[in-house]
Scaffold this motif. Structure first.
Motif: not given
Length: 244
Positions: A143-148, A203-214
């Motif tokens: 869901s997060a990936r769809a709304v960055t 960009k901050m949202c995309r970075d947060i999503l990447e950290m959440h994925m890790e």
């Protein structure tokens, strides 16, 4: 819930020591905690309490205000007195949330506690998570990936992911505290991120999503040490990005 008129059955002892209002508060609180007074039970009228406890009206009223402020009782207009509340997580959460909202606890203190708290529980989440927990987190990340590009929607999924991590630790106390922190942090995030230029906030949202994925992958692998290291880095960066 049906109210029970048990005033005639409630017996309160005279108060002789300490500050009278505190002693009255403690006596009634202990009766609620022990189960002698149950949700829906009505307390005696102030006049009857004055006779039972051999005290004047002011300390009794103060004790009742303290009990209501602590979430143990509530007053229903026209009911003729105070009624014992059902103790729920909300009765614990509300006073803490009010303290933070009234700035008796600063945002910096809140985030320092969050760093200590979430680094610990993400390790437990990695050890205790179930397949259902993993499925819920995976759905949240999708869901997060769809709304960055939608800042408000992304912030909601960000907070939801942290709540799901908390739930995966399977600790009731953590869940209560985290719900309070989540509501405050949600407001803080919305305020601060909207101050950034749109492209920078995306960009901050995309970075947060990447950290959440890790972090999620470490939890999937039940690698508690790696999950804690990643969470520590994530929260430090979060605080730096918000300049707190």
């Amino acid at each position: 819930m049906t109210q029970k008129n048990l005033e005639s059955e409630v017996q309160l002892a005279p108060v002789e020591t300490r500050r009278a209002s505190e002693a009255i508060y403690d006596q009634i609180k202990d009766m609620i905690i022990s189960g002698d007074l149950k949700p829906g039970d009505r307390l005696p009228s102030e006049r009857n309490m004055m006779e039972m406890m051999q005290r004047s009206r002011p300390p009794i009223r103060e004790a009742l205000r303290m009990l209501e402020g602590s979430g143990f009782i509530h007053t229903i207009p026209g009911s003729g007195g105070a009624v014992v509340r059902e103790i729920t997580s909300a009765s614990v959460e509300e006073p803490l949330e009010n303290m933070i909202s009234l700035k008796q606890i600063s945002h910096l203190e809140l985030l320092e506690y969050r760093e200590l708290n979430e680094v610990a529980f993400v390790g437990w989440a990695a050890e205790r998570r179930t397949e259902a927990d993993l499925a819920a987190m995976a759905a949240c990340l999708e869901s997060a990936r769809a709304v960055t590009d939608d800042l408000d929607a992304f912030i909601t999924t960000d907070i939801k992911f942290h709540e799901l991590l908390t739930a995966s630790a399977h600790n009731g106390v953590l869940s209560i505290v985290n719900r309070v922190l989540s509501r405050i942090i949600l407001d803080l995030l919305r305020t601060r991120l909207h101050e950034y230029p749109k492209e920078e906030s995306r960009k901050m949202c995309r970075d947060i999503l990447e950290m959440h994925m890790e972090i999620y992958q470490a939890v999937v692998q039940q690698d508690s040490k790696k999950a804690q290291e990643l969470m520590h880095h994530h929260l430090e960066r979060f605080r730096d990005d918000l300049s707190l």
